[in-house]
Design a protein around this motif. Structure first.
Motif, PDB file in Angstrom:
ATOM      1  N   ILE A 148     -20.512  -7.296  18.702  1.00 39.03           N
ATOM      2  CA  ILE A 148     -19.025  -7.549  18.556  1.00 39.03           C
ATOM      3  C   ILE A 148     -18.349  -6.162  18.487  1.00 39.03           C
ATOM      4  O   ILE A 148     -17.301  -5.875  19.140  1.00 39.03           O
ATOM      5  CB  ILE A 148     -18.871  -8.189  17.216  1.00 39.03           C
ATOM      6  CG1 ILE A 148     -19.401  -9.559  17.486  1.00 39.03           C
ATOM      7  CG2 ILE A 148     -17.335  -7.983  17.002  1.00 39.03           C
ATOM      8  CD1 ILE A 148     -19.546 -10.319  16.120  1.00 39.03           C
ATOM      9  N   LEU A 149     -18.918  -5.162  17.864  1.00 41.66           N
ATOM     10  CA  LEU A 149     -18.238  -3.817  17.495  1.00 41.66           C
ATOM     11  C   LEU A 149     -18.284  -2.988  18.854  1.00 41.66           C
ATOM     12  O   LEU A 149     -17.326  -2.296  19.155  1.00 41.66           O
ATOM     13  CB  LEU A 149     -18.581  -2.872  16.332  1.00 41.66           C
ATOM     14  CG  LEU A 149     -18.723  -3.854  14.961  1.00 41.66           C
ATOM     15  CD1 LEU A 149     -19.388  -3.109  13.911  1.00 41.66           C
ATOM     16  CD2 LEU A 149     -17.243  -3.847  14.726  1.00 41.66           C
ATOM     17  N   THR A 150     -19.275  -3.226  19.570  1.00 41.16           N
ATOM     18  CA  THR A 150     -19.434  -1.985  20.914  1.00 41.16           C
ATOM     19  C   THR A 150     -18.649  -2.649  22.106  1.00 41.16           C
ATOM     20  O   THR A 150     -18.066  -2.155  22.901  1.00 41.16           O
ATOM     21  CB  THR A 150     -20.877  -1.895  21.315  1.00 41.16           C
ATOM     22  OG1 THR A 150     -21.530  -3.273  21.377  1.00 41.16           O
ATOM     23  CG2 THR A 150     -21.520  -1.086  20.204  1.00 41.16           C
ATOM     24  N   GLY A 151     -18.267  -3.953  22.073  1.00 43.69           N
ATOM     25  CA  GLY A 151     -17.477  -4.748  22.948  1.00 43.69           C
ATOM     26  C   GLY A 151     -16.089  -4.841  22.668  1.00 43.69           C
ATOM     27  O   GLY A 151     -15.219  -5.313  23.387  1.00 43.69           O
ATOM     28  N   PHE A 152     -15.810  -4.274  21.485  1.00 39.47           N
ATOM     29  CA  PHE A 152     -14.423  -4.578  21.124  1.00 39.47           C
ATOM     30  C   PHE A 152     -13.204  -3.351  21.789  1.00 39.47           C
ATOM     31  O   PHE A 152     -13.933  -2.581  22.247  1.00 39.47           O
ATOM     32  CB  PHE A 152     -14.147  -3.952  19.554  1.00 39.47           C
ATOM     33  CG  PHE A 152     -13.140  -4.004  18.729  1.00 39.47           C
ATOM     34  CD1 PHE A 152     -12.904  -5.500  18.414  1.00 39.47           C
ATOM     35  CD2 PHE A 152     -11.935  -3.315  18.653  1.00 39.47           C
ATOM     36  CE1 PHE A 152     -11.556  -5.775  17.690  1.00 39.47           C
ATOM     37  CE2 PHE A 152     -10.813  -3.757  18.035  1.00 39.47           C
ATOM     38  CZ  PHE A 152     -10.727  -5.118  17.469  1.00 39.47           C
ATOM     39  N   PRO A 153     -12.290  -4.145  22.153  1.00 38.99           N
ATOM     40  CA  PRO A 153     -11.520  -5.196  21.729  1.00 38.99           C
ATOM     41  C   PRO A 153     -11.608  -6.373  22.459  1.00 38.99           C
ATOM     42  O   PRO A 153     -11.292  -7.482  21.927  1.00 38.99           O
ATOM     43  CB  PRO A 153      -9.998  -4.780  21.732  1.00 38.99           C
ATOM     44  CG  PRO A 153      -9.859  -3.767  22.942  1.00 38.99           C
ATOM     45  CD  PRO A 153     -11.475  -3.266  23.183  1.00 38.99           C
ATOM     46  N   MET A 154     -12.518  -6.251  23.609  1.00 37.32           N
ATOM     47  CA  MET A 154     -12.618  -7.684  24.455  1.00 37.32           C
ATOM     48  C   MET A 154     -13.166  -8.573  23.680  1.00 37.32           C
ATOM     49  O   MET A 154     -12.979 -10.022  23.836  1.00 37.32           O
ATOM     50  CB  MET A 154     -13.359  -7.328  25.680  1.00 37.32           C
ATOM     51  CG  MET A 154     -12.580  -6.452  26.865  1.00 37.32           C
ATOM     52  SD  MET A 154     -10.652  -6.959  26.975  1.00 37.32           S
ATOM     53  CE  MET A 154     -11.312  -8.731  27.800  1.00 37.32           C
ATOM     54  N   THR A 155     -14.161  -7.987  22.710  1.00 36.18           N
ATOM     55  CA  THR A 155     -14.897  -9.282  22.073  1.00 36.18           C
ATOM     56  C   THR A 155     -13.931 -10.230  21.124  1.00 36.18           C
ATOM     57  O   THR A 155     -14.494 -11.289  20.756  1.00 36.18           O
ATOM     58  CB  THR A 155     -16.000  -8.981  21.377  1.00 36.18           C
ATOM     59  OG1 THR A 155     -15.559  -7.692  20.264  1.00 36.18           O
ATOM     60  CG2 THR A 155     -17.238  -8.357  22.140  1.00 36.18           C
ATOM     61  N   GLY A 156     -12.883  -9.444  20.863  1.00 36.18           N
ATOM     62  CA  GLY A 156     -11.945 -10.068  19.911  1.00 36.18           C
ATOM     63  C   GLY A 156     -11.282 -11.354  20.323  1.00 36.18           C
ATOM     64  O   GLY A 156     -10.738 -12.176  19.648  1.00 36.18           O
ATOM     65  N   LEU A 157     -11.276 -11.474  21.663  1.00 31.57           N
ATOM     66  CA  LEU A 157     -10.722 -12.493  22.273  1.00 31.57           C
ATOM     67  C   LEU A 157     -11.585 -13.853  22.366  1.00 31.57           C
ATOM     68  O   LEU A 157     -11.196 -14.997  22.644  1.00 31.57           O
ATOM     69  CB  LEU A 157     -10.174 -12.141  23.559  1.00 31.57           C
ATOM     70  CG  LEU A 157      -9.267 -11.066  23.930  1.00 31.57           C
ATOM     71  CD1 LEU A 157      -8.907 -10.795  25.257  1.00 31.57           C
ATOM     72  CD2 LEU A 157      -7.956 -11.668  23.025  1.00 31.57           C
ATOM     73  N   TRP A 158     -12.905 -13.826  22.302  1.00 32.86           N
ATOM     74  CA  TRP A 158     -13.792 -14.817  22.368  1.00 32.86           C
ATOM     75  C   TRP A 158     -14.951 -15.016  21.301  1.00 32.86           C
ATOM     76  O   TRP A 158     -15.538 -16.218  21.290  1.00 32.86           O
ATOM     77  CB  TRP A 158     -14.568 -14.631  23.961  1.00 32.86           C
ATOM     78  CG  TRP A 158     -15.359 -13.386  24.069  1.00 32.86           C
ATOM     79  CD1 TRP A 158     -14.966 -12.202  24.570  1.00 32.86           C
ATOM     80  CD2 TRP A 158     -16.609 -13.199  23.738  1.00 32.86           C
ATOM     81  NE1 TRP A 158     -15.687 -11.323  24.537  1.00 32.86           N
ATOM     82  CE2 TRP A 158     -16.856 -11.773  24.053  1.00 32.86           C
ATOM     83  CE3 TRP A 158     -17.753 -14.079  22.991  1.00 32.86           C
ATOM     84  CZ2 TRP A 158     -18.207 -11.300  23.967  1.00 32.86           C
ATOM     85  CZ3 TRP A 158     -18.899 -13.395  22.668  1.00 32.86           C
ATOM     86  CH2 TRP A 158     -19.247 -11.994  22.907  1.00 32.86           C
ATOM     87  N   VAL A 159     -15.005 -13.996  20.581  1.00 35.17           N
ATOM     88  CA  VAL A 159     -16.144 -14.426  19.449  1.00 35.17           C
ATOM     89  C   VAL A 159     -15.920 -15.354  18.572  1.00 35.17           C
ATOM     90  O   VAL A 159     -16.979 -16.344  18.281  1.00 35.17           O
ATOM     91  CB  VAL A 159     -16.188 -12.987  18.741  1.00 35.17           C
ATOM     92  CG1 VAL A 159     -17.229 -13.131  17.719  1.00 35.17           C
ATOM     93  CG2 VAL A 159     -16.926 -11.938  19.639  1.00 35.17           C
ATOM     94  N   ILE A 160     -14.737 -15.713  18.075  1.00 34.07           N
ATOM     95  CA  ILE A 160     -14.465 -16.592  16.907  1.00 34.07           C
ATOM     96  C   ILE A 160     -14.646 -17.883  17.826  1.00 34.07           C
ATOM     97  O   ILE A 160     -15.243 -18.818  17.123  1.00 34.07           O
ATOM     98  CB  ILE A 160     -13.206 -16.363  16.359  1.00 34.07           C
ATOM     99  CG1 ILE A 160     -13.181 -15.195  15.594  1.00 34.07           C
ATOM    100  CG2 ILE A 160     -12.757 -17.537  15.639  1.00 34.07           C
ATOM    101  CD1 ILE A 160     -11.811 -14.936  15.144  1.00 34.07           C
ATOM    102  N   GLY A 161     -14.313 -18.266  18.756  1.00 35.58           N
ATOM    103  CA  GLY A 161     -14.462 -19.496  19.735  1.00 35.58           C
ATOM    104  C   GLY A 161     -15.760 -19.717  19.951  1.00 35.58           C
ATOM    105  O   GLY A 161     -16.565 -20.858  19.848  1.00 35.58           O
ATOM    106  N   LEU A 162     -16.652 -18.657  20.332  1.00 41.24           N
ATOM    107  CA  LEU A 162     -17.975 -18.776  20.917  1.00 41.24           C
ATOM    108  C   LEU A 162     -18.873 -19.028  19.596  1.00 41.24           C
ATOM    109  O   LEU A 162     -19.662 -20.172  19.351  1.00 41.24           O
ATOM    110  CB  LEU A 162     -18.491 -17.720  21.177  1.00 41.24           C
ATOM    111  CG  LEU A 162     -20.037 -17.623  21.487  1.00 41.24           C
ATOM    112  CD1 LEU A 162     -20.143 -18.501  22.887  1.00 41.24           C
ATOM    113  CD2 LEU A 162     -20.704 -16.074  21.701  1.00 41.24           C
TER     114      LEU A 162
END
Length: 190
Positions: A148-162
């Protein structure tokens, strides 16, 4: 002397186990919902963020109202301030759901990383008491936090839904497993 039989473990208190068809239906619906969520994790992330915001606003309003109901408690000012903080937090989440999803995801990544490290340390310190399970769990937590942290900010768009989609699917599988365990089938026959 009290004796317990194995069938009483499947009940919480005096509640009976749900019928087999309910467990199966619940499992199938949750798995289907999980796959539906995984179909558009970005949309679900934004909707989830807004939902958390509305819940926070409602909780804050209740906290303020509760402060006026219990004036004699002594924590009136703190309770009102906490309620206002909840309302402000919720308003930010609702008004800026994409930015809020990024912030929530970043906090989730930090929490996973920190709790993973703690579980790894506990796993080593309790190795004789099946600490390897805690070590494995902690390793997954650290790995998830790093992803999550290394892919931030892109992970912020899909992590919660995933995470929501995977949770729904795993919960549905758990219900199906519960439905098809041997004690559930024999209890249904009786």
């Amino acid at each position: 002397m009290t004796t317990y039989d194995g069938s009483s473990r499947s009940r919480a208190g005096n509640l009976s186990a749900p019928p087999l068809w309910v467990c199966i239906l619940l499992g199938i619906v949750m798995i289907a919902a999980g796959f539906l969520v995984l179909g558009d994790v970005v949309l679900v992330t934004v909707i989830s963020t807004m939902f958390i915001g509305w819940i926070s606003i409602a909780a804050g309003a209740f906290e303020v109202i509760h402060a006026f109901w219990t004036k004699g408690w002594g924590g009136f000012v703190w309770q009102v301030l906490l309620g206002i903080l909840y309302i402000a937090f919720g308003a930010v989440l609702v008004s800026q759901p994409v930015v809020s999803a990024l912030i929530l995801t970043y906090v989730l990544g930090l929490l996973l990383l920190i709790s993973g490290f703690v579980r790894v340390l506990l796993g080593f310190s309790h190795w004789n008491d099946a600490g390897w399970i805690m070590l494995l769990s902690g390793s997954f937590g650290v790995l998830a936090g790093l992803v999550i942290l290394t892919g931030f900010p892109m992970t912020g768009l899909w992590v919660i839904g995933l995470v929501l989609g995977v949770d729904l699917i795993s919960h549905g599988i758990a219900w199906l497993t519960y439905a098809w365990r041997p004690t559930a089938r024999t209890a249904q026959r009786n």
